[in-house]
Design a protein around this motif. Structure first.
Motif, PDB file in Angstrom:
ATOM      1  N   VAL A 185       1.114  -1.175  -0.642  1.00 15.97           N
ATOM      2  CA  VAL A 185       0.207   0.079  -0.132  1.00 15.97           C
ATOM      3  C   VAL A 185       1.109   1.269  -0.086  1.00 15.97           C
ATOM      4  O   VAL A 185       1.886   1.650   0.906  1.00 15.97           O
ATOM      5  CB  VAL A 185      -0.922  -0.090   1.570  1.00 15.97           C
ATOM      6  N   ASP A 186       0.676   1.715  -1.103  1.00 10.97           N
ATOM      7  CA  ASP A 186       1.693   3.265  -1.117  1.00 10.97           C
ATOM      8  C   ASP A 186       0.476   4.733  -1.241  1.00 10.97           C
ATOM      9  O   ASP A 186      -0.483   4.575  -1.757  1.00 10.97           O
ATOM     10  CB  ASP A 186       2.100   3.756  -2.553  1.00 10.97           C
ATOM     11  N   ALA A 187       0.911   6.123  -0.646  1.00 13.44           N
ATOM     12  CA  ALA A 187      -0.762   6.753  -0.555  1.00 13.44           C
ATOM     13  C   ALA A 187       0.263   7.706  -0.915  1.00 13.44           C
ATOM     14  O   ALA A 187       1.346   8.247  -0.277  1.00 13.44           O
ATOM     15  CB  ALA A 187      -0.603   7.076   0.761  1.00 13.44           C
ATOM     16  N   TYR A 188       0.371   8.840  -2.364  1.00 19.55           N
ATOM     17  CA  TYR A 188       0.949   9.927  -2.299  1.00 19.55           C
ATOM     18  C   TYR A 188      -0.124  11.003  -1.881  1.00 19.55           C
ATOM     19  O   TYR A 188      -1.207  11.025  -2.452  1.00 19.55           O
ATOM     20  CB  TYR A 188       1.241   9.700  -4.054  1.00 19.55           C
ATOM     21  N   GLU A 189       0.310  12.310  -1.735  1.00 18.08           N
ATOM     22  CA  GLU A 189      -0.809  13.057  -1.179  1.00 18.08           C
ATOM     23  C   GLU A 189       0.290  14.454  -1.556  1.00 18.08           C
ATOM     24  O   GLU A 189       1.506  14.413  -2.277  1.00 18.08           O
ATOM     25  CB  GLU A 189      -0.497  13.619   0.177  1.00 18.08           C
ATOM     26  N   VAL A 190      -0.991  15.552  -1.875  1.00 19.74           N
ATOM     27  CA  VAL A 190      -0.294  16.850  -2.610  1.00 19.74           C
ATOM     28  C   VAL A 190      -0.736  17.785  -1.197  1.00 19.74           C
ATOM     29  O   VAL A 190      -1.567  17.533  -0.437  1.00 19.74           O
ATOM     30  CB  VAL A 190      -0.947  17.654  -3.021  1.00 19.74           C
ATOM     31  N   PRO A 191       0.485  17.911  -0.183  1.00 13.92           N
ATOM     32  CA  PRO A 191       0.985  18.807   0.949  1.00 13.92           C
ATOM     33  C   PRO A 191      -0.054  19.669   1.463  1.00 13.92           C
ATOM     34  O   PRO A 191      -0.022  20.699  -0.235  1.00 13.92           O
ATOM     35  CB  PRO A 191       2.133  18.829   1.474  1.00 13.92           C
ATOM     36  N   GLU A 192      -1.284  19.753   2.013  1.00 11.50           N
ATOM     37  CA  GLU A 192      -2.328  21.091   1.858  1.00 11.50           C
ATOM     38  C   GLU A 192      -1.324  22.334   2.713  1.00 11.50           C
ATOM     39  O   GLU A 192      -2.352  23.766   2.709  1.00 11.50           O
ATOM     40  CB  GLU A 192      -3.853  21.093   2.313  1.00 11.50           C
ATOM     41  N   VAL A 193      -0.710  21.882   3.627  1.00 15.38           N
ATOM     42  CA  VAL A 193      -0.388  22.858   4.321  1.00 15.38           C
ATOM     43  C   VAL A 193       0.925  23.110   3.943  1.00 15.38           C
ATOM     44  O   VAL A 193       1.929  22.510   4.389  1.00 15.38           O
ATOM     45  CB  VAL A 193      -0.862  22.928   6.053  1.00 15.38           C
ATOM     46  N   PHE A 194       1.629  24.591   4.311  1.00 14.89           N
ATOM     47  CA  PHE A 194       2.409  25.003   4.089  1.00 14.89           C
ATOM     48  C   PHE A 194       3.023  26.178   5.018  1.00 14.89           C
ATOM     49  O   PHE A 194       2.822  27.222   5.038  1.00 14.89           O
ATOM     50  CB  PHE A 194       2.972  25.312   2.363  1.00 14.89           C
ATOM     51  N   ASN A 195       4.058  25.358   6.500  1.00 18.79           N
ATOM     52  CA  ASN A 195       3.930  26.255   7.189  1.00 18.79           C
ATOM     53  C   ASN A 195       6.078  26.524   7.355  1.00 18.79           C
ATOM     54  O   ASN A 195       6.906  26.217   7.006  1.00 18.79           O
ATOM     55  CB  ASN A 195       3.991  25.322   8.390  1.00 18.79           C
ATOM     56  N   PRO A 196       5.894  28.018   7.038  1.00 15.23           N
ATOM     57  CA  PRO A 196       6.791  28.246   6.597  1.00 15.23           C
ATOM     58  C   PRO A 196       8.181  28.331   7.709  1.00 15.23           C
ATOM     59  O   PRO A 196       7.864  28.223   9.203  1.00 15.23           O
ATOM     60  CB  PRO A 196       6.752  30.307   6.794  1.00 15.23           C
ATOM     61  N   VAL A 197       9.572  28.125   7.584  1.00 16.30           N
ATOM     62  CA  VAL A 197      10.568  27.944   9.171  1.00 16.30           C
ATOM     63  C   VAL A 197      11.422  28.978   8.955  1.00 16.30           C
ATOM     64  O   VAL A 197      11.874  29.031   7.703  1.00 16.30           O
ATOM     65  CB  VAL A 197      11.659  26.709   8.701  1.00 16.30           C
ATOM     66  N   THR A 198      11.514  29.492   9.909  1.00 16.64           N
ATOM     67  CA  THR A 198      12.337  30.301  10.359  1.00 16.64           C
ATOM     68  C   THR A 198      13.372  30.598  11.223  1.00 16.64           C
ATOM     69  O   THR A 198      13.052  29.749  12.169  1.00 16.64           O
ATOM     70  CB  THR A 198      11.612  31.750  10.246  1.00 16.64           C
ATOM     71  N   ASN A 199      14.272  30.792  11.606  1.00 12.48           N
ATOM     72  CA  ASN A 199      15.740  30.653  12.363  1.00 12.48           C
ATOM     73  C   ASN A 199      15.731  31.401  12.725  1.00 12.48           C
ATOM     74  O   ASN A 199      15.172  32.665  13.468  1.00 12.48           O
ATOM     75  CB  ASN A 199      17.205  30.429  11.263  1.00 12.48           C
TER      76      ASN A 199
END
Length: 270
Positions: free
Chosen positions: A256-270
């Motif tokens: 079983v393989d699940a491929y997705e288009v992620p819906e949430v993109f959280n910016p990563v800051t240093n």
């Protein structure tokens, strides 16, 4: 000198048993800060491995280990997702040695109406004598409404045929891949007697499902005997019905393989 001694003793007592509250008169822990806090220096926690204080390394975060245990430094690894592209989110495989068996009296009535009854999204409850291969029923979770599921099912099918005669001896059967008990893929095949007894064949099947709803789902595999031709032999799918092979050879597997288009993109800051 007397005043200094009293102040010193008070400080020692405070450090031993008191709770300190900043901007609160009722602290709920040894140090309770009600408001913002700026940390300009280092932050150290005990290292359980050597019982020494450690400040961690660059890009690490503090992770709780639960009540009664000190937090530990962990490296945070965030995958770099690009928008509108598919990524492999879930991948697993399962096996089963119990399989399913069918006698000549256990033929599905769907064999007479394949084109109308064995259609996409049919619920397994509406299919006659389709039996699940037990250990291949497994859960999975989707986190995006845009997804592609790939299922690869493999097994061995055997019938305790005599050597082939005239007319031919054979059995029609079918296996379906189901998601939440709804049919997403079906393959029909025929196993035919050969010059040797107890014929067996390998069955391979790949199924695809797209854009399932977000949340928890269950995949399963079920098979049925459809029609017999000049045969009262027992049919085994994922299980042997004769001793020329065993359950190790006939075992079933499901990938079983699940491929997705992620819906949430959280910016990563240093």
């Amino acid at each position: 000198m007397k005043k200094l001694l009293i102040l010193l003793l008070s400080a020692i007592k405070l450090s031993i048993c008191a709770q300190i509250g900043i901007n609160t008169k009722t602290p709920k822990s040894i140090l309770d800060v009600n408001g913002d806090m700026n940390l300009r220096g280092k932050l150290s926690v005990p290292n359980a491995a050597n019982n020494q204080l450690t400040t961690g390394v660059n890009d690490q975060i503090l992770v709780s280990q639960g009540e009664g245990y000190p937090p530990i430094w962990k490296t945070l690894r965030i995958p770099d997702y690009e928008q509108n592209k598919f990524y492999l989110i879930f991948s697993n495989s399962f096996s089963d040695r119990t399989g399913v068996k069918f006698t000549s009296s256990e033929e599905s009535t769907n064999g007479a109406s394949i084109s109308t009854s064995l259609v996409k999204n049919t619920n397994i409850s509406a299919l006659n004598l389709f039996r699940k291969i037990s250990s291949l029923s497994q859960p999975f979770t989707l986190y995006s409404a845009t997804s592609k599921m790939y299922f690869q099912f493999e097994t061995v099918v055997q019938a305790d045929f005599p050597s082939n005669g005239n007319p031919d001896i054979s059995i029609d059967y079918a296996c379906g891949i189901f998601v939440d008990d709804k049919l997403v893929n079906l393959r029909q095949r025929n196993i035919k007697a050969s010059s040797a007894t107890n014929t067996f064949i390998t069955h391979n099947q790949i199924g695809i499902a797209e854009n399932l709803s977000k949340g928890n789902h269950t995949v399963s595999v079920a098979c049925a005997r459809l029609k017999s031709y000049n045969s009262s032999a027992t049919l085994g799918i994922g299980i042997n019905v004769a001793t020329n092979i065993d359950s190790f050879i006939t075992q079933s597997s499901l990938k079983v393989d699940a491929y997705e288009v992620p819906e949430v993109f959280n910016p990563v800051t240093n």
